[in-house]
Design a protein around this motif. Structure first.
Motif, mmCIF file in Angstrom:
data_model
loop_
_atom_site.group_PDB
_atom_site.id
_atom_site.type_symbol
_atom_site.label_atom_id
_atom_site.label_comp_id
_atom_site.label_asym_id
_atom_site.label_seq_id
_atom_site.Cartn_x
_atom_site.Cartn_y
_atom_site.Cartn_z
ATOM 1 N N MET A 1 -37.880 73.997 -108.096
ATOM 2 C CA MET A 1 -39.499 74.261 -106.891
ATOM 3 C C MET A 1 -39.904 73.478 -108.139
ATOM 4 S SD MET A 1 -38.612 78.758 -106.631
ATOM 5 C CE MET A 1 -40.328 78.636 -105.682
ATOM 6 N N LYS A 2 -41.773 73.341 -107.138
ATOM 7 C CA LYS A 2 -42.726 72.814 -107.989
ATOM 8 C C LYS A 2 -43.576 74.036 -109.189
ATOM 9 C CE LYS A 2 -43.018 69.068 -104.630
ATOM 10 N NZ LYS A 2 -44.458 68.440 -103.882
ATOM 11 N N ILE A 3 -44.609 73.539 -109.807
ATOM 12 C CA ILE A 3 -45.333 74.480 -110.373
ATOM 13 C C ILE A 3 -45.814 75.179 -109.545
ATOM 14 C CG2 ILE A 3 -46.933 74.391 -112.199
ATOM 15 C CD1 ILE A 3 -45.663 73.080 -113.635
ATOM 16 N N LYS A 4 -46.471 74.515 -108.800
ATOM 17 C CA LYS A 4 -47.149 75.199 -107.432
ATOM 18 C C LYS A 4 -46.397 76.272 -106.943
ATOM 19 C CE LYS A 4 -50.814 71.923 -106.524
ATOM 20 N NZ LYS A 4 -51.627 71.279 -106.048
ATOM 21 N N ASP A 5 -45.484 76.050 -106.769
ATOM 22 C CA ASP A 5 -44.250 76.734 -105.834
ATOM 23 C C ASP A 5 -44.558 78.289 -106.849
ATOM 24 O OD1 ASP A 5 -44.503 76.341 -103.509
ATOM 25 O OD2 ASP A 5 -42.512 75.056 -104.159
ATOM 26 N N TRP A 6 -44.131 78.010 -108.396
ATOM 27 C CA TRP A 6 -43.959 79.272 -108.947
ATOM 28 C C TRP A 6 -45.061 79.899 -109.312
ATOM 29 C CZ3 TRP A 6 -39.690 81.275 -110.330
ATOM 30 C CH2 TRP A 6 -38.203 80.471 -110.227
ATOM 31 N N MET A 7 -46.188 78.854 -109.125
ATOM 32 C CA MET A 7 -47.426 79.862 -109.419
ATOM 33 C C MET A 7 -47.833 81.180 -108.402
ATOM 34 S SD MET A 7 -50.108 77.016 -110.568
ATOM 35 C CE MET A 7 -51.888 77.742 -110.916
ATOM 36 N N LYS A 8 -47.401 80.543 -107.039
ATOM 37 C CA LYS A 8 -47.658 81.843 -105.796
ATOM 38 C C LYS A 8 -46.966 82.925 -105.961
ATOM 39 C CE LYS A 8 -49.454 77.958 -103.262
ATOM 40 N NZ LYS A 8 -48.553 77.185 -102.015
ATOM 41 N N LEU A 9 -45.203 82.393 -106.885
ATOM 42 C CA LEU A 9 -44.668 83.294 -106.510
ATOM 43 C C LEU A 9 -45.091 84.670 -107.558
ATOM 44 C CD1 LEU A 9 -41.814 84.335 -105.683
ATOM 45 C CD2 LEU A 9 -40.982 83.426 -107.992
ATOM 46 N N GLY A 10 -45.364 84.171 -108.771
ATOM 47 C CA GLY A 10 -45.903 84.965 -110.038
ATOM 48 C C GLY A 10 -47.195 85.555 -109.370
ATOM 49 N N ALA A 11 -48.347 85.144 -108.426
ATOM 50 C CA ALA A 11 -49.235 85.691 -107.854
ATOM 51 C C ALA A 11 -48.760 86.665 -106.956
ATOM 52 C CB ALA A 11 -50.235 84.725 -107.624
ATOM 53 N N GLY A 12 -48.046 86.500 -106.405
ATOM 54 C CA GLY A 12 -46.897 87.045 -105.041
ATOM 55 C C GLY A 12 -46.866 88.634 -105.932
ATOM 56 N N VAL A 13 -45.672 88.142 -106.923
ATOM 57 C CA VAL A 13 -45.229 89.577 -107.436
ATOM 58 C C VAL A 13 -46.378 90.514 -107.829
ATOM 59 C CG1 VAL A 13 -43.516 90.111 -109.904
ATOM 60 C CG2 VAL A 13 -43.388 88.975 -108.126
ATOM 61 N N TYR A 14 -47.889 89.744 -108.621
ATOM 62 C CA TYR A 14 -48.887 90.651 -109.467
ATOM 63 C C TYR A 14 -49.492 91.517 -108.082
ATOM 64 C CZ TYR A 14 -52.790 91.453 -111.719
ATOM 65 O OH TYR A 14 -54.456 91.500 -112.613
ATOM 66 N N VAL A 15 -49.979 90.567 -107.508
ATOM 67 C CA VAL A 15 -50.085 91.137 -106.201
ATOM 68 C C VAL A 15 -49.117 92.698 -105.820
ATOM 69 C CG1 VAL A 15 -51.643 91.770 -103.910
ATOM 70 C CG2 VAL A 15 -51.893 89.538 -105.489
ATOM 71 N N ALA A 16 -48.297 92.627 -105.410
ATOM 72 C CA ALA A 16 -47.475 93.430 -105.089
ATOM 73 C C ALA A 16 -46.867 94.257 -106.132
ATOM 74 C CB ALA A 16 -45.868 93.408 -104.890
ATOM 75 N N ASN A 17 -47.399 93.882 -107.192
ATOM 76 C CA ASN A 17 -47.394 95.527 -108.296
ATOM 77 C C ASN A 17 -48.204 95.936 -108.300
ATOM 78 O OD1 ASN A 17 -45.924 96.803 -110.733
ATOM 79 N ND2 ASN A 17 -47.350 95.319 -112.389
ATOM 80 N N CYS A 18 -49.520 95.261 -108.154
ATOM 81 C CA CYS A 18 -50.591 95.452 -108.338
ATOM 82 C C CYS A 18 -50.553 96.700 -107.083
ATOM 83 C CB CYS A 18 -52.327 95.126 -108.656
ATOM 84 S SG CYS A 18 -52.084 93.680 -110.056
ATOM 85 N N THR A 19 -50.336 96.509 -105.996
ATOM 86 C CA THR A 19 -50.480 97.253 -104.518
ATOM 87 C C THR A 19 -49.743 98.173 -104.846
ATOM 88 O OG1 THR A 19 -50.960 95.240 -103.400
ATOM 89 C CG2 THR A 19 -50.287 96.934 -102.255
ATOM 90 N N TYR A 20 -48.633 98.993 -105.651
ATOM 91 C CA TYR A 20 -47.490 99.390 -105.827
ATOM 92 C C TYR A 20 -48.308 101.074 -107.226
ATOM 93 C CZ TYR A 20 -43.857 101.905 -108.135
ATOM 94 O OH TYR A 20 -42.704 103.058 -108.504
ATOM 95 N N VAL A 21 -48.788 100.085 -107.854
ATOM 96 C CA VAL A 21 -49.921 100.977 -108.783
ATOM 97 C C VAL A 21 -50.848 102.038 -108.544
ATOM 98 C CG1 VAL A 21 -51.184 101.106 -111.214
ATOM 99 C CG2 VAL A 21 -49.119 99.583 -110.833
ATOM 100 N N VAL A 22 -50.986 101.394 -107.499
ATOM 101 C CA VAL A 22 -52.632 101.991 -106.809
ATOM 102 C C VAL A 22 -51.873 102.637 -105.470
ATOM 103 C CG1 VAL A 22 -54.715 101.445 -105.150
ATOM 104 C CG2 VAL A 22 -54.042 99.940 -107.077
#
Length: 56
Positions: A1-22
């Protein structure tokens, strides 16, 4: 995977975590009055239990 893919994956995980907390915080706030009412009823039942046993 390219670095951009890892960044998108990390951003997706972060958004999912924030959504879960809210969502969890919102549900907790909405259910807090219900929980307080149930605790009050439970305490009233526990307080009245010895009186009912004495009457029997």
């Amino acid at each position: 995977m390219k670095i951009k893919d890892w960044m998108k994956l990390g951003a997706g995980v972060y958004v999912a975590n924030c959504t879960y907390v809210v969502v969890a915080a919102t549900v907790t706030m909405l259910l807090e009055p219900v929980n307080n009412k149930l605790q009050k009823i439970k305490k009233e039942l526990e307080d009245s239990k010895p009186e009912n046993e004495e009457e029997s």
